[in-house]
Design a protein around this motif. Structure first.
Motif, short mmCIF file in Angstrom:
data_model
loop_
_atom_site.label_atom_id
_atom_site.label_comp_id
_atom_site.label_asym_id
_atom_site.label_seq_id
_atom_site.Cartn_x
_atom_site.Cartn_y
_atom_site.Cartn_z
N TRP A 1 0.79 -1.23 0.00
CA TRP A 1 0.00 0.00 0.00
C TRP A 1 0.83 1.28 0.00
CZ3 TRP A 1 -4.78 0.48 -1.43
CH2 TRP A 1 -5.64 -0.63 -1.36
N LEU A 2 2.05 1.23 0.52
CA LEU A 2 2.86 2.45 0.58
C LEU A 2 3.11 3.07 -0.80
CD1 LEU A 2 4.22 4.33 2.61
CD2 LEU A 2 6.30 2.93 2.42
N PRO A 3 3.36 2.29 -1.85
CA PRO A 3 3.58 2.90 -3.17
C PRO A 3 2.40 3.71 -3.68
CG PRO A 3 4.31 0.61 -3.17
CD PRO A 3 3.56 0.82 -1.90
N HIS A 4 1.19 3.48 -3.13
CA HIS A 4 0.01 4.18 -3.61
C HIS A 4 -0.16 5.57 -3.00
CE1 HIS A 4 -1.55 0.74 -5.88
NE2 HIS A 4 -1.09 -0.01 -4.90
N SER B 1 -9.76 -14.03 6.95
CA SER B 1 -10.89 -13.65 7.80
C SER B 1 -11.39 -12.26 7.46
CB SER B 1 -10.48 -13.71 9.28
OG SER B 1 -9.64 -12.62 9.60
N ILE B 2 -12.61 -11.98 7.88
CA ILE B 2 -13.20 -10.66 7.64
C ILE B 2 -12.45 -9.57 8.43
CG2 ILE B 2 -14.90 -10.86 9.49
CD1 ILE B 2 -16.87 -9.39 7.59
N HIS B 3 -11.83 -9.96 9.55
CA HIS B 3 -11.11 -8.98 10.38
C HIS B 3 -9.84 -8.49 9.69
CE1 HIS B 3 -13.87 -9.88 13.60
NE2 HIS B 3 -13.57 -11.17 13.52
N PHE B 4 -9.33 -9.26 8.76
CA PHE B 4 -8.13 -8.85 8.03
C PHE B 4 -8.39 -7.59 7.23
CE2 PHE B 4 -5.15 -9.01 4.44
CZ PHE B 4 -3.95 -9.11 5.13
N LEU B 5 -9.62 -7.41 6.77
CA LEU B 5 -9.97 -6.21 6.02
C LEU B 5 -9.84 -4.96 6.89
CD1 LEU B 5 -13.11 -7.49 4.07
CD2 LEU B 5 -10.76 -7.25 3.23
N ASP B 6 -10.16 -5.11 8.18
CA ASP B 6 -10.00 -3.99 9.10
C ASP B 6 -8.52 -3.64 9.29
OD1 ASP B 6 -12.76 -3.78 9.55
OD2 ASP B 6 -12.68 -5.30 11.13
N LEU B 7 -7.69 -4.67 9.38
CA LEU B 7 -6.25 -4.42 9.49
C LEU B 7 -5.74 -3.72 8.24
CD1 LEU B 7 -3.48 -4.73 10.83
CD2 LEU B 7 -3.33 -7.02 9.82
N GLU B 8 -6.23 -4.14 7.09
CA GLU B 8 -5.80 -3.53 5.84
C GLU B 8 -6.16 -2.05 5.80
OE1 GLU B 8 -5.70 -4.75 1.14
OE2 GLU B 8 -7.44 -5.35 2.33
N LYS B 9 -7.34 -1.70 6.28
CA LYS B 9 -7.74 -0.29 6.33
C LYS B 9 -6.84 0.50 7.26
CE LYS B 9 -12.64 -1.14 5.31
NZ LYS B 9 -14.02 -1.11 5.86
N GLN B 10 -6.47 -0.11 8.37
CA GLN B 10 -5.58 0.56 9.32
C GLN B 10 -4.21 0.83 8.68
OE1 GLN B 10 -6.23 1.66 12.52
NE2 GLN B 10 -8.37 1.14 12.12
N VAL B 11 -3.70 -0.15 7.95
CA VAL B 11 -2.39 0.01 7.32
C VAL B 11 -2.46 1.06 6.21
CG1 VAL B 11 -0.58 -1.14 5.99
CG2 VAL B 11 -1.64 -2.31 7.94
N THR C 1 0.04 4.29 6.00
CA THR C 1 0.89 4.69 4.88
C THR C 1 0.74 6.18 4.57
OG1 THR C 1 -0.80 4.07 3.23
CG2 THR C 1 0.82 2.39 3.85
N GLU C 2 -0.45 6.72 4.71
CA GLU C 2 -0.63 8.15 4.48
C GLU C 2 0.14 8.98 5.50
OE1 GLU C 2 -4.82 8.74 4.53
OE2 GLU C 2 -5.17 7.62 2.67
N GLU C 3 0.10 8.55 6.75
CA GLU C 3 0.83 9.27 7.80
C GLU C 3 2.33 9.09 7.63
OE1 GLU C 3 -0.89 7.62 11.30
OE2 GLU C 3 -2.72 8.82 11.16
N LEU C 4 2.75 7.92 7.18
CA LEU C 4 4.17 7.68 6.95
C LEU C 4 4.72 8.56 5.83
CD1 LEU C 4 4.58 3.81 7.35
CD2 LEU C 4 5.63 5.59 8.75
N TRP C 5 3.93 8.72 4.77
CA TRP C 5 4.41 9.57 3.68
C TRP C 5 4.60 11.01 4.15
CZ3 TRP C 5 7.26 10.78 0.07
CH2 TRP C 5 7.05 11.89 -0.76
N GLU C 6 3.72 11.49 4.99
CA GLU C 6 3.89 12.84 5.53
C GLU C 6 5.17 12.93 6.36
OE1 GLU C 6 1.50 16.14 8.24
OE2 GLU C 6 0.54 14.25 7.73
#
Length: 201
Positions: free
Chosen positions: A34-37, A148-158, A162-167
């Protein structure tokens, strides 16, 4: 000899399960994908598991990578702060923050992005004061967690990370040859308690 930063992120984590499995199975792949995006160029993440060549001197490579990384992503747990290597990585970057006047009232941002894997009550006092990204709800190291469905929540968190890391990456100070590197010998792990010998900042 390095002339500039080589890596955008130094990924610092305890190379012991369950943290090791969680980072390698879930967190790192999501961060890498996700970071490249959110960046205008291809990011470079240092992770010692797959970026130290056979025959190279491990300690020297770690030190050089840390010195030439723009920021540090630390996966924090009590066990992280019992590791002399993890402490050395964390406090080396914290000392750099101090040198350039970050994490102050005027400049509250830093160069360390702490991710909470577990607990938090048993972190060193100065770490407790840091704003952390709490991912402890999604800390399963099992590969099947990705189904699992919970993995989608982790993906949203990551994705948010990535947005905060780019800043953070976009606002790092100019690279310096003499960025301080604290060695693991500065810390003592004589028992199972967290014994942090905090370097004079």
């Amino acid at each position: 000899m390095a002339k500039d930063y080589e890596y955008d992120i130094f990924l610092s984590y305890r190379r012991r399960n369950p943290v090791k499995g969680w980072v390698e199975n879930h967190f790192y792949p999501l961060l890498r994908d996700w970071l490249p995006h959110v960046m205008p160029r291809k990011p470079k993440i240092f992770r010692d598991f797959d970026q130290i060549e056979t025959g190279s001197q491990w300690a020297l490579k770690i030190k050089q990578a840390l010195k030439t990384s723009r920021c540090l992503v630390s996966v924090c747990s009590p066990d992280y702060f019992r590791s002399p290597w993890c402490q050395a990585e964390f406090y080396s970057m914290m000392k750099r923050e101090n040198i350039v006047g970050l994490r102050t009232e005027d400049r509250p941002n830093g160069l360390i992005y702490p991710v909470r894997y577990s607990d938090g009550e048993h972190f060193p006092p100065e770490v407790k004061q840091m704003q952390m990204k709490d991912l402890s709800k999604w800390r399963s190291p099992s590969p099947v967690f990705a189904e699992s469905i919970h993995f989608l929540d982790l993906e949203k968190q990551v994705q948010s990370i990535t947005e905060e890391l780019w800043e953070m990456i976009n606002n790092v100070p100019q690279w310096q040859e003499d960025w301080p590197i604290i060695t693991p010998e500065a810390y003592s792990n004589e028992d199972d308690n967290i014994q942090v010998k905090i370097p004079r900042l």
